[in-house]
Write an enzyme that holds these catalytic residues in place. Structure first.
Site: not given
Length: 289
Positions: A187-189, A185
């Site tokens: 918002y992920k790394t 997503n």
């Protein structure tokens, strides 16, 4: 705020995506005789499996889909209970609900992850699995949780959505439980806007995960197989475009992890003297992100 991968989208991602667009072939399956087929999803699965030190990976369209595939593929269903942390993203629980099982909330400890002592208290006759969520890049207490799972004959599932690239005592997260799941997503790394992955070292589990993610089909990489369905599945397939972006992002992972760790160290040093402030316990300082 978006994860670090979002801020690093550049020429590498453009090249990977353009290769797919210019080929005119966007589906994850194709023939080795068709030059249009670039096999981006297949390549991504192989690279994530290698990074995670497991044999199998299945790319899906979201981290929530990855959890649902893992839970259902491991046989978790009506009447079963899954112990999940009370502090987590809603998908850790909604995936259990959509598997027609029951999420049982357990307390967290100073790691901000599952408190093993509370998990032990919540194991009952209907408990089928423990879901360890590695919150905010900090691996859960996997040694203790795995011991509990083994003692009670439970499955250990790792929700690694917030910790892609982390490790625990030298082993990549996601490789310690029966299955691990990732989210890509925004918002992920690393990110393709959305996307996910299920990993496992168990061949039978892999075949079930694959079938669930693609209409019940057995694993295949070329062409379109029809008629060999062990059971009815759904459609959680990843497209070649998403995989193209993620391949470029994956190759930036070492840089991303270095920058995350350096930024975190500077921030903690800057506020360490604030009266009354304490930091969470880190289970593996070398593996945290």
């Amino acid at each position: 705020m978006p994860g670090p991968g979002m801020e690093l989208i550049g020429e590498e991602e453009k090249r990977e995506v353009l290769e797919v667009l210019e080929s005119g072939y966007l589906f994850r399956y194709g023939s080795e005789d068709d030059p249009r087929f670039k096999g981006k999803v297949w390549t991504l699965e192989q690279e994530v499996a290698k990074l995670s030190q497991v044999r199998y990976a299945v790319a899906v369209n979201s981290g929530t889909s990855a959890l649902l595939v893992a839970l259902s593929g491991l046989g978790i269903g009506p009447g079963d209970e899954v112990i999940v942390p009370g502090y987590t993203f809603v998908a850790s629980m909604s995936s259990v609900v959509y598997s027609r099982a029951i999420p049982v909330l357990a307390e967290i400890d100073e790691t901000l992850n599952l408190d093993p002592s509370d998990v032990e208290e919540r194991v009952g006759p209907r408990t089928k699995a423990i879901m360890a969520v590695h919150m905010l890049g900090n691996p859960a207490r996997l040694d203790e949780l795995k011991a509990i799972a083994e003692r009670h004959g439970l499955l250990l599932i790792e929700d690694c959505a917030q910790a892609f690239g982390a490790s625990y005592h030298g082993r990549p997260i996601g490789s310690i439980g029966k299955a691990g799941t990732f989210s890509f997503n925004v918002y992920k790394t690393i990110t393709a806007g959305d996307g996910g992955m299920v990993i496992t070292d168990d061949e039978e589990a892999y075949e079930r995960f694959f079938a669930l993610h693609d209409q019940g089909h057995k694993p295949l990489r070329k062409g379109v197989e029809v008629g060999q369905r062990p059971f009815i599945g759904l459609d959680f397939r990843m497209t070649e475009l998403s995989a193209a972006v993620l391949l470029a992002q994956l190759r930036k992972l070492p840089r991303i992890l270095t920058e995350l760790r350096q930024t975190k160290a500077r921030l903690k040093a800057a506020i360490a003297d604030v009266p009354g402030l304490t930091f969470r316990h880190i289970t593996d300082p070398e593996g945290e992100i």
